[in-house]
Write an enzyme that holds these catalytic residues in place. Sequence first.
Site, PDB file in Angstrom:
ATOM      1  N   SER A 206       9.735   3.834   1.800  1.00 46.28           N
ATOM      2  CA  SER A 206       8.435   3.691   2.474  1.00 46.28           C
ATOM      3  C   SER A 206       8.036   2.242   2.746  1.00 46.28           C
ATOM      4  O   SER A 206       7.048   2.003   3.449  1.00 46.28           O
ATOM      5  CB  SER A 206       7.330   4.367   1.652  1.00 46.28           C
ATOM      6  OG  SER A 206       7.437   5.761   1.739  1.00 46.28           O
ATOM      7  N   LYS A 209       7.607   1.370   6.351  1.00 44.19           N
ATOM      8  CA  LYS A 209       6.440   1.787   7.150  1.00 44.19           C
ATOM      9  C   LYS A 209       5.642   0.614   7.716  1.00 44.19           C
ATOM     10  O   LYS A 209       5.305   0.620   8.911  1.00 44.19           O
ATOM     11  CB  LYS A 209       5.541   2.703   6.315  1.00 44.19           C
ATOM     12  CG  LYS A 209       6.184   4.046   5.990  1.00 44.19           C
ATOM     13  CD  LYS A 209       5.350   4.865   5.017  1.00 44.19           C
ATOM     14  CE  LYS A 209       6.034   6.186   4.697  1.00 44.19           C
ATOM     15  NZ  LYS A 209       5.293   6.965   3.672  1.00 44.19           N
ATOM     16  N   TYR A 334      13.205   8.164  11.901  1.00 44.22           N
ATOM     17  CA  TYR A 334      12.353   7.829  10.747  1.00 44.22           C
ATOM     18  C   TYR A 334      13.187   7.794   9.460  1.00 44.22           C
ATOM     19  O   TYR A 334      13.067   6.864   8.647  1.00 44.22           O
ATOM     20  CB  TYR A 334      11.233   8.863  10.644  1.00 44.22           C
ATOM     21  CG  TYR A 334      10.436   8.805   9.373  1.00 44.22           C
ATOM     22  CD1 TYR A 334       9.641   7.703   9.065  1.00 44.22           C
ATOM     23  CD2 TYR A 334      10.472   9.867   8.456  1.00 44.22           C
ATOM     24  CE1 TYR A 334       8.906   7.655   7.881  1.00 44.22           C
ATOM     25  CE2 TYR A 334       9.736   9.830   7.283  1.00 44.22           C
ATOM     26  CZ  TYR A 334       8.960   8.721   7.003  1.00 44.22           C
ATOM     27  OH  TYR A 334       8.242   8.674   5.837  1.00 44.22           O
ATOM     28  N   TYR A 386       0.357   4.339  -2.009  1.00 44.84           N
ATOM     29  CA  TYR A 386       0.216   5.783  -2.161  1.00 44.84           C
ATOM     30  C   TYR A 386      -1.188   6.130  -2.673  1.00 44.84           C
ATOM     31  O   TYR A 386      -2.186   5.579  -2.217  1.00 44.84           O
ATOM     32  CB  TYR A 386       1.305   6.345  -3.096  1.00 44.84           C
ATOM     33  CG  TYR A 386       2.710   6.179  -2.571  1.00 44.84           C
ATOM     34  CD1 TYR A 386       3.064   6.657  -1.308  1.00 44.84           C
ATOM     35  CD2 TYR A 386       3.697   5.556  -3.332  1.00 44.84           C
ATOM     36  CE1 TYR A 386       4.358   6.523  -0.827  1.00 44.84           C
ATOM     37  CE2 TYR A 386       4.996   5.405  -2.858  1.00 44.84           C
ATOM     38  CZ  TYR A 386       5.312   5.891  -1.611  1.00 44.84           C
ATOM     39  OH  TYR A 386       6.580   5.747  -1.137  1.00 44.84           O
ATOM     40  N   VAL A 404       9.672   4.922  -2.989  1.00 39.10           N
ATOM     41  CA  VAL A 404      10.071   5.756  -4.121  1.00 39.10           C
ATOM     42  C   VAL A 404      11.421   5.351  -4.687  1.00 39.10           C
ATOM     43  O   VAL A 404      11.834   5.873  -5.728  1.00 39.10           O
ATOM     44  CB  VAL A 404      10.092   7.248  -3.720  1.00 39.10           C
ATOM     45  CG1 VAL A 404       8.686   7.753  -3.476  1.00 39.10           C
ATOM     46  CG2 VAL A 404      10.988   7.484  -2.523  1.00 39.10           C
TER      47      VAL A 404
END
Length: 616
Positions: A206, A209, A334, A386, A404
């Site tokens: 992530s 992102k 993605y 998160y 993660v």
Amino acid sequence: MQTVVEDQLLASKRSKLTRRRSSGNLGDIEKKLEQIRQNGQNRHTLSHVEDKLCEMFRASDKSGRVNVTKFLEALALAGLRQTDPRLVEMRRAIASIQANCASDVRFWASDGLCFDEDVFKGVIMDNIDIIHKALTGDLVIPHFESLCEHLEELYELCEKDDSGKVASYIPQLERFDPSLWGISVCTVDGQRYSIGDVSVPFTIQSTSKPISYAIACAEKGPEYVHSFVGQEPSGRSFNELVLDNSLKPHNPMINAGAIMTSSLIKPTMAIADRFDFVFQTYRRLTGGEYLGFNNAVYLSERQAADRNFALAYFMRENKCFPHVQDLGETLDFYFQMCSLEATCESASVIAGTLANGGICPITGEAVLEPSAVRNTLCLMHSCGMYDYSGQFAFKCGLPAKSGVSGVILLVIPNVMGLALYSPALDRCGNSVRGVKLCKELVYRFNFHHFDNVSASGEKIDPRKTSNEKRADMVHRLLFAAAAGDLTAIKRYSLMEMHLEAADYDGRTALHLAAAEGHVHIVRFLLQKCSVLVDAKDRWGSAPVDDAQLAGHEDITKLLLKHYVESGITIPDSFQPGEVKLNNLNSKMKDTVITEKPKKQGTKERNSSDENAPVVK
């Protein structure tokens, strides 16, 4: 017999050829050395800087040579590595001389590699600007070795925390060793430091992102991007099946928003070309350091993608996408970005690039638009961790993004970026050790976005030298005293600042308050802070001298009274004739300022009539 003779002839030819090559190599290196030496002799710009460097690193054998080994060690202490792209010319020159002159005594001493002065100047001339900044403390962290010592302490402190579990939703992540722990730092000036397992590759997950969002903003503009994705924290789980009131994903840092921003990057290109474009952008962000792709993780992500497919179909149902989408291709793209591999070392350069407004610190290349980086950091600050984002923003006050795999990118704008890696995660999906280090870092250093630089006295500000910090505080104190700012003086007193601190001329806060006529400041400094009443400046003047010279009789009286109460001898200039005292011994309790005797035959001027003549 003939074979033996042929072998001897062949060996003789090889020997001659080797001697010729050796002679040729020596001739080549001598020519190269002479060219370097001439370049050093002909150098005029910043020659005074090079002269100082030669003196600073003079060899101990009194040969007049420059100790290159100590010079390189000093650069390393300042945070510059020999692999730094900005030092490539110097590195090549030194490597060439080392390779060809390994046994040449002209280049070696008991304490390392040594060059004569002209060769040294020729070697460093192309990189003198960054070298000078590093060795004069002109980089963003002047005492970089001190920061490294603190980080080593924090590394060992956080290493003791073995709580948390590795991500288990795909087997490739579950196999990682939870004991892995690494920290890498890259400042905006390219100063580097690493400790721990910093060479272990991991997928960025992530943490891709914010980069995808920044690329999309640079490509399409923030207005266009935010017509399809929001800017607000969702208050929900990062992969929850929900949209905002405008039927858009809440922000680009959750899965739905990241899928959307991925769809906006080069949408008309084939997926292979889109991947190449993003991969090359990451390559520039890392400054050419390690970047890979983990196909096994990519395939596992696809296989365990039910929730992400649900999010994509949910968005298509609500007409969120700007055009007709091949959802399979969009999600593949993605997943590919989440499956890119980095190490702590290379990821820290990405974080450093974000801290530097999109300019890679070690190459100087502008990779991302400054406005896109600013928007990215805002969203990382509010949505990057998160379901822990709000608490992290409150406690740490810095932009960050976690993944993660156990990585956290932490950005201290205009200072540095950090990559923290430890696979053991907390219940929110953030690295346990990574979050702990962020908290400890902000507790120790003046890095929180809302830290008050002047009031956070107990925190360390590594952006300044200790002398600069002292000078800054003395300047603030003296300015407050001269301006009559009692509130500021009280604040500095509560901060336990040394209120008798003086500037270069030896003038204290009491000197300035007395000279400017601020009796309330003088009274506070004497009565509440017990400052030294008879401090002398470089001209031998005490505060009472300044008060008298400026005509502030009330302050003069107050200061002399404090002399008496403190048992300090009153200056000769204030003995009877100028000032009449009730009692001249050291136990006097009061002091009265008397007027000077008037000359006979004079008439006092009326203060209300400035034009009244003096009558003799």
